[in-house]
Design a protein around this motif. Structure first.
Motif, PDB file in Angstrom:
ATOM      1  N   GLU A  12       0.425  -0.980  -0.193  1.00  0.00           N
ATOM      2  CA  GLU A  12       0.226   0.052   0.023  1.00  0.00           C
ATOM      3  C   GLU A  12       0.562   1.237   0.047  1.00  0.00           C
ATOM      4  OE1 GLU A  12       0.857  -1.197   3.895  1.00  0.00           O
ATOM      5  OE2 GLU A  12      -0.033  -2.584   2.505  1.00  0.00           O
ATOM      6  N   SER A  13       2.198   1.432   0.497  1.00  0.00           N
ATOM      7  CA  SER A  13       2.891   1.799   0.070  1.00  0.00           C
ATOM      8  C   SER A  13       4.091   1.805  -0.996  1.00  0.00           C
ATOM      9  CB  SER A  13       3.909   1.901   1.199  1.00  0.00           C
ATOM     10  OG  SER A  13       3.238   2.084   2.635  1.00  0.00           O
ATOM     11  N   LEU A  14       3.690   1.419  -1.533  1.00  0.00           N
ATOM     12  CA  LEU A  14       3.880   1.513  -2.824  1.00  0.00           C
ATOM     13  C   LEU A  14       6.094   0.768  -2.849  1.00  0.00           C
ATOM     14  CD1 LEU A  14       2.780   4.620  -5.246  1.00  0.00           C
ATOM     15  CD2 LEU A  14       2.583   2.179  -5.111  1.00  0.00           C
ATOM     16  N   ARG A  15       6.065   0.031  -1.683  1.00  0.00           N
ATOM     17  CA  ARG A  15       7.231  -0.737  -1.941  1.00  0.00           C
ATOM     18  C   ARG A  15       7.136  -2.271  -2.334  1.00  0.00           C
ATOM     19  NH1 ARG A  15       8.844  -1.461   4.379  1.00  0.00           N
ATOM     20  NH2 ARG A  15       6.865  -2.022   4.116  1.00  0.00           N
ATOM     21  N   VAL A  16       8.089  -2.076  -3.100  1.00  0.00           N
ATOM     22  CA  VAL A  16       8.348  -3.766  -3.606  1.00  0.00           C
ATOM     23  C   VAL A  16       8.398  -4.618  -3.204  1.00  0.00           C
ATOM     24  CG1 VAL A  16       9.816  -4.882  -5.809  1.00  0.00           C
ATOM     25  CG2 VAL A  16       8.920  -2.863  -6.034  1.00  0.00           C
ATOM     26  N   GLU A  17       7.711  -5.989  -2.924  1.00  0.00           N
ATOM     27  CA  GLU A  17       7.699  -6.940  -2.699  1.00  0.00           C
ATOM     28  C   GLU A  17       8.211  -7.756  -3.411  1.00  0.00           C
ATOM     29  OE1 GLU A  17       3.604  -8.110  -0.929  1.00  0.00           O
ATOM     30  OE2 GLU A  17       4.240  -6.172   0.391  1.00  0.00           O
ATOM     31  N   GLU A  18       8.161  -8.576  -4.585  1.00  0.00           N
ATOM     32  CA  GLU A  18       8.520  -8.671  -6.095  1.00  0.00           C
ATOM     33  C   GLU A  18       8.500  -8.166  -7.062  1.00  0.00           C
ATOM     34  OE1 GLU A  18       6.196 -12.937  -5.862  1.00  0.00           O
ATOM     35  OE2 GLU A  18       6.600 -13.088  -4.442  1.00  0.00           O
ATOM     36  N   ALA A  19       9.543  -8.455  -7.754  1.00  0.00           N
ATOM     37  CA  ALA A  19      10.167  -7.975  -8.701  1.00  0.00           C
ATOM     38  C   ALA A  19      10.633  -9.098 -10.430  1.00  0.00           C
ATOM     39  CB  ALA A  19      11.234  -6.755  -9.202  1.00  0.00           C
ATOM     40  N   GLU A  20      10.151  -8.956 -11.181  1.00  0.00           N
ATOM     41  CA  GLU A  20      10.257  -9.475 -12.291  1.00  0.00           C
ATOM     42  C   GLU A  20      10.859  -9.127 -13.319  1.00  0.00           C
ATOM     43  OE1 GLU A  20       8.077 -13.179 -13.442  1.00  0.00           O
ATOM     44  OE2 GLU A  20       7.060 -13.231 -11.176  1.00  0.00           O
ATOM     45  N   ILE A  21      12.150  -9.534 -13.454  1.00  0.00           N
ATOM     46  CA  ILE A  21      12.462  -8.453 -15.254  1.00  0.00           C
ATOM     47  C   ILE A  21      12.795  -9.929 -15.566  1.00  0.00           C
ATOM     48  CG2 ILE A  21      14.330  -7.388 -15.635  1.00  0.00           C
ATOM     49  CD1 ILE A  21      12.634  -5.751 -13.905  1.00  0.00           C
ATOM     50  N   TYR A  22      12.129  -9.463 -17.357  1.00  0.00           N
ATOM     51  CA  TYR A  22      12.641 -10.048 -18.284  1.00  0.00           C
ATOM     52  C   TYR A  22      12.830  -9.511 -19.374  1.00  0.00           C
ATOM     53  CZ  TYR A  22       9.647 -14.013 -15.784  1.00  0.00           C
ATOM     54  OH  TYR A  22       8.908 -14.236 -15.038  1.00  0.00           O
ATOM     55  N   TYR A  23      14.318 -10.128 -19.602  1.00  0.00           N
ATOM     56  CA  TYR A  23      15.159  -9.628 -20.707  1.00  0.00           C
ATOM     57  C   TYR A  23      16.477 -10.214 -21.695  1.00  0.00           C
ATOM     58  CZ  TYR A  23      19.485  -9.490 -18.473  1.00  0.00           C
ATOM     59  OH  TYR A  23      21.118  -9.468 -18.013  1.00  0.00           O
TER      60      TYR A  23
END
Length: 241
Positions: free
Chosen positions: A190-201
């Motif tokens: 709710e504070s826009l803090r990231v809990e999970e990040a997924e990156i594809y490249y």
């Protein structure tokens, strides 16, 4: 912090607590890479838009990961829940990501060693950052191209680029633009803090440009061939008068 101008893409950088532990003893500055970003970006998002918010949040996270030494000082992530997933690999915790550094975390590969463009296992935090500071002396800019969904699961497309103007692991600079595109998702609280990040490249987009530069051995061979050609020449190329 008196005398320090605000960074418009990393909004809290100049407002950090004096208790923050900085990797190099003080907050970083981003004048050079900000100029590169402004000169080379493809879009300028409206102030306060979701796209601008996502872009600045990721720039701030990248700043924290590169320049802070304690996870407790991070404002962009939830330290207790954070996981980073890159190209479908097993997730890294916040502490693991901080220990490895952004480059090693993003470029770690499950390919056999002989097929790896970049061997993250042999790099330290410091050596990985030095390698990319060397080849991109003006910085390695990052841009949000599109945002497809808003919180709590943000999906976006990004572009990363720089000009290959310094050596990269024995490869001479070409001066050319080197860039790659990718997709990502951010699960935020709710504070826009990231809990999970997924990156594809595709790492090949990046390293295809960097490995294009001639190696030291190639340059020496070409110089030797030129010297030999100049010294020997053709015995029949000069006519007697």
């Amino acid at each position: 912090m008196s005398g320090v101008l605000p960074d418009k893409y990393r909004v809290f950088l100049h407002l950090e607590s004096p208790t923050v532990h900085w990797r190099h003893g003080k907050p970083p500055t981003y004048e050079s890479v900000n100029q590169l970003f402004e000169d080379g970006r493809t879009k300028e998002w409206p102030k306060g838009s979701l796209e601008e918010t996502v872009q600045n949040a990721i720039k701030s996270w990248e700043m924290e990961l590169s320049h802070k030494t304690r996870l407790q000082d991070f404002k962009t992530i939830n330290p207790e829940k954070f996981k980073l997933f890159v190209n479908g690999r097993e997730g890294l915790s916040g502490e693991e990501t901080l220990r490895l550094g952004s480059y090693n975390a993003l470029m770690k590969s499950s390919l056999p060693e002989e097929f790896q463009y970049y061997k993250a296992e042999t790099e330290t935090f410091e050596s990985s950052h030095e390698a990319f500071r060397s080849c991109f002396p003006r910085g390695f800019a990052w841009e949000v191209i599109e945002v497809y969904s808003g919180p709590p699961l943000i999906a976006f497309k990004f572009r990363h680029w720089g000009f290959f103007e310094g050596p990269y692991k024995g490869h001479s600079p070409t001066g050319e633009l080197v860039q790659f595109y990718g997709l990502g998702t951010l699960k935020v609280d709710e504070s826009l803090r990231v809990e999970e990040a997924e990156i594809y490249y595709d790492p090949g987009e990046l390293f295809g440009g960097l490995l294009k530069g001639k190696t030291t051995s190639q340059s020496k061979t070409q110089d030797n061939e030129k010297d030999l050609s100049a010294s020997v020449g053709c015995p029949f190329s000069k006519r007697k008068e």
